[in-house]
Design a protein around this motif. Sequence first.
Motif, PDB file in Angstrom:
ATOM      1  N   LEU A 124      -4.747  -6.423  13.454  1.00 16.87           N
ATOM      2  CA  LEU A 124      -3.899  -6.653  12.272  1.00 16.87           C
ATOM      3  C   LEU A 124      -3.048  -5.441  11.913  1.00 16.87           C
ATOM      4  N   SER A 125      -3.091  -4.394  12.726  1.00 14.62           N
ATOM      5  CA  SER A 125      -2.383  -3.158  12.390  1.00 14.62           C
ATOM      6  C   SER A 125      -0.869  -3.330  12.380  1.00 14.62           C
ATOM      7  N   GLU A 126      -0.353  -4.317  13.119  1.00 14.36           N
ATOM      8  CA  GLU A 126       1.090  -4.532  13.176  1.00 14.36           C
ATOM      9  C   GLU A 126       1.585  -5.438  12.054  1.00 14.36           C
ATOM     10  N   THR A 127       0.677  -5.900  11.215  1.00 17.24           N
ATOM     11  CA  THR A 127       1.080  -6.836  10.167  1.00 17.24           C
ATOM     12  C   THR A 127       0.690  -6.378   8.770  1.00 17.24           C
ATOM     13  N   PHE A 128      -0.422  -5.635   8.657  1.00 15.60           N
ATOM     14  CA  PHE A 128      -0.945  -5.292   7.332  1.00 15.60           C
ATOM     15  C   PHE A 128      -1.283  -3.818   7.223  1.00 15.60           C
ATOM     16  N   GLY A 129      -1.367  -3.375   5.975  1.00 18.90           N
ATOM     17  CA  GLY A 129      -1.831  -2.046   5.642  1.00 18.90           C
ATOM     18  C   GLY A 129      -2.454  -2.079   4.265  1.00 18.90           C
ATOM     19  N   VAL A 130      -2.851  -0.926   3.757  1.00 24.90           N
ATOM     20  CA  VAL A 130      -3.449  -0.815   2.432  1.00 24.90           C
ATOM     21  C   VAL A 130      -2.574   0.100   1.584  1.00 24.90           C
ATOM     22  N   CYS A 131      -2.265  -0.338   0.380  1.00 23.89           N
ATOM     23  CA  CYS A 131      -1.448   0.458  -0.534  1.00 23.89           C
ATOM     24  C   CYS A 131      -2.300   1.576  -1.132  1.00 23.89           C
ATOM     25  N   ALA A 132      -1.764   2.814  -1.102  1.00 26.29           N
ATOM     26  CA  ALA A 132      -2.488   3.971  -1.635  1.00 26.29           C
ATOM     27  C   ALA A 132      -1.726   4.625  -2.786  1.00 26.29           C
ATOM     28  N   ASN A 133      -0.829   3.873  -3.418  1.00 25.20           N
ATOM     29  CA  ASN A 133      -0.069   4.402  -4.555  1.00 25.20           C
ATOM     30  C   ASN A 133      -0.804   4.046  -5.839  1.00 25.20           C
ATOM     31  N   GLY A 134      -1.373   5.040  -6.498  1.00 24.89           N
ATOM     32  CA  GLY A 134      -2.142   4.779  -7.700  1.00 24.89           C
ATOM     33  C   GLY A 134      -1.334   4.232  -8.847  1.00 24.89           C
ATOM     34  N   ASN A 135      -0.002   4.320  -8.780  1.00 25.64           N
ATOM     35  CA  ASN A 135       0.850   3.782  -9.833  1.00 25.64           C
ATOM     36  C   ASN A 135       1.353   2.371  -9.532  1.00 25.64           C
ATOM     37  N   SER A 144       1.104  -6.903   3.286  1.00 27.99           N
ATOM     38  CA  SER A 144       1.810  -7.081   4.545  1.00 27.99           C
ATOM     39  C   SER A 144       2.908  -6.034   4.651  1.00 27.99           C
ATOM     40  N   LEU A 145       3.308  -5.723   5.866  1.00 27.34           N
ATOM     41  CA  LEU A 145       4.324  -4.690   6.068  1.00 27.34           C
ATOM     42  C   LEU A 145       5.672  -5.108   5.502  1.00 27.34           C
ATOM     43  N   ASP A 146       5.907  -6.418   5.371  1.00 31.43           N
ATOM     44  CA  ASP A 146       7.165  -6.870   4.776  1.00 31.43           C
ATOM     45  C   ASP A 146       7.010  -7.196   3.298  1.00 31.43           C
ATOM     46  N   HIS A 147       5.896  -6.765   2.698  1.00 28.27           N
ATOM     47  CA  HIS A 147       5.730  -6.818   1.246  1.00 28.27           C
ATOM     48  C   HIS A 147       6.501  -5.643   0.644  1.00 28.27           C
ATOM     49  N   GLY A 148       6.550  -5.558  -0.652  1.00 29.86           N
ATOM     50  CA  GLY A 148       7.243  -4.452  -1.288  1.00 29.86           C
ATOM     51  C   GLY A 148       7.076  -4.485  -2.791  1.00 29.86           C
ATOM     52  N   CYS A 149       7.391  -3.381  -3.439  1.00 34.13           N
ATOM     53  CA  CYS A 149       7.347  -3.314  -4.897  1.00 34.13           C
ATOM     54  C   CYS A 149       8.270  -2.203  -5.369  1.00 34.13           C
ATOM     55  N   GLY A 150       8.385  -2.061  -6.667  1.00 33.04           N
ATOM     56  CA  GLY A 150       9.282  -1.053  -7.217  1.00 33.04           C
ATOM     57  C   GLY A 150       8.749   0.352  -7.165  1.00 33.04           C
ATOM     58  N   ALA A 151       7.493   0.525  -6.683  1.00 38.81           N
ATOM     59  CA  ALA A 151       6.907   1.862  -6.602  1.00 38.81           C
ATOM     60  C   ALA A 151       7.009   2.432  -5.193  1.00 38.81           C
ATOM     61  N   TRP A 184      -4.109 -13.456   3.321  1.00 42.53           N
ATOM     62  CA  TRP A 184      -3.442 -12.269   2.805  1.00 42.53           C
ATOM     63  C   TRP A 184      -1.917 -12.444   2.815  1.00 42.53           C
ATOM     64  N   TYR A 185      -1.400 -13.020   3.885  1.00 47.00           N
ATOM     65  CA  TYR A 185       0.063 -13.142   4.020  1.00 47.00           C
ATOM     66  C   TYR A 185       0.634 -14.112   2.995  1.00 47.00           C
ATOM     67  N   ALA A 186      -0.158 -15.137   2.639  1.00 53.34           N
ATOM     68  CA  ALA A 186       0.314 -16.124   1.663  1.00 53.34           C
ATOM     69  C   ALA A 186      -0.001 -15.720   0.224  1.00 53.34           C
ATOM     70  N   GLY A 187      -0.739 -14.621   0.029  1.00 51.83           N
ATOM     71  CA  GLY A 187      -1.160 -14.227  -1.307  1.00 51.83           C
ATOM     72  C   GLY A 187      -0.195 -13.283  -1.991  1.00 51.83           C
ATOM     73  N   ASP A 188      -0.715 -12.596  -3.003  1.00 49.91           N
ATOM     74  CA  ASP A 188       0.120 -11.693  -3.808  1.00 49.91           C
ATOM     75  C   ASP A 188       0.562 -10.464  -3.043  1.00 49.91           C
TER      76      ASP A 188
END
Length: 264
Positions: free
Chosen positions: A206-217, A226-233, A174-178
């Motif tokens: 894994l609670s300190e490293t990952f979560g699930v995105c719940a933004n439908g957009n 990952s918690l240090d992932h990000g996007c424009g939404a 997961w950490y090395a993926g998209d």
Amino acid sequence: MISLVPRAGKPDSALAKAVDLARDVVLEVAEPSEVGEHLGARAEGERLVTHHFACLRPGYPGWYWSVTLTRAKRAKDPTVNEVVLLPGEDAIVAPPWVPYKERLQPGDLSPGDLLPVEDEDVRLVPTYLFGDDPLDPPMDADAKAQVRRVAEDLGLGRVRTLSREGIDMAAERWYAGDGGPDAPLAKSAPDTCTTCGFLMRLNGSLSETFGVCANGNANDDGRVVSLDHGCGAHSEVKLARKQQPLPMPDHAFDTLTDDDLETI
């Protein structure tokens, strides 16, 4: 030009001279137009010589015909051991075989497809551990059946659960993926998922490293990030004044009537 690795030792003279015999053997399995020049002979052992001929068969560039001859001790007549078509250094060959299970990618499974896991899969361990002492002998089929029965009787739900190795393998993937920090989407994001209101935390190690995105957009909606992932939404993203859309002009009120139009 095909380069052949020479073998140590001098080839048997009688077998090395049997070029015509070797060519005739090749012509029994190939058309004359598919057999090229004699590339040489090399010793494979005592009274064991292999002749090579260029292969001219369409679709087989860089391949060569190989004929192995031998003779008994004190005998003069050669005997044919085998004739095969072999790839040279520049030959076009199939890629190395990869088992089907290792070739599977996310999205390959179709409705109705089954992908069973092995009993000794390192990613899984029994939910109810039985005989976990390293000095205990390995469990046989009956013992494993008892473990499954105990898990059912205790209402544990799952017979097996993720092992420490399985959790680590998932985290690395997961950490090395998209959904990780190195994805192009994350590198251009205004902020990380840690501060996003659409992030749903995971439970467990894994609670300190990952979560699930719940933004439908968002592109990652419903996916592990990952918690240090990000996007424009990101929930707190704001557009600069120059990035905001221009305000719509006020509506014009048309006061002309049908009579006014006739006088124009």
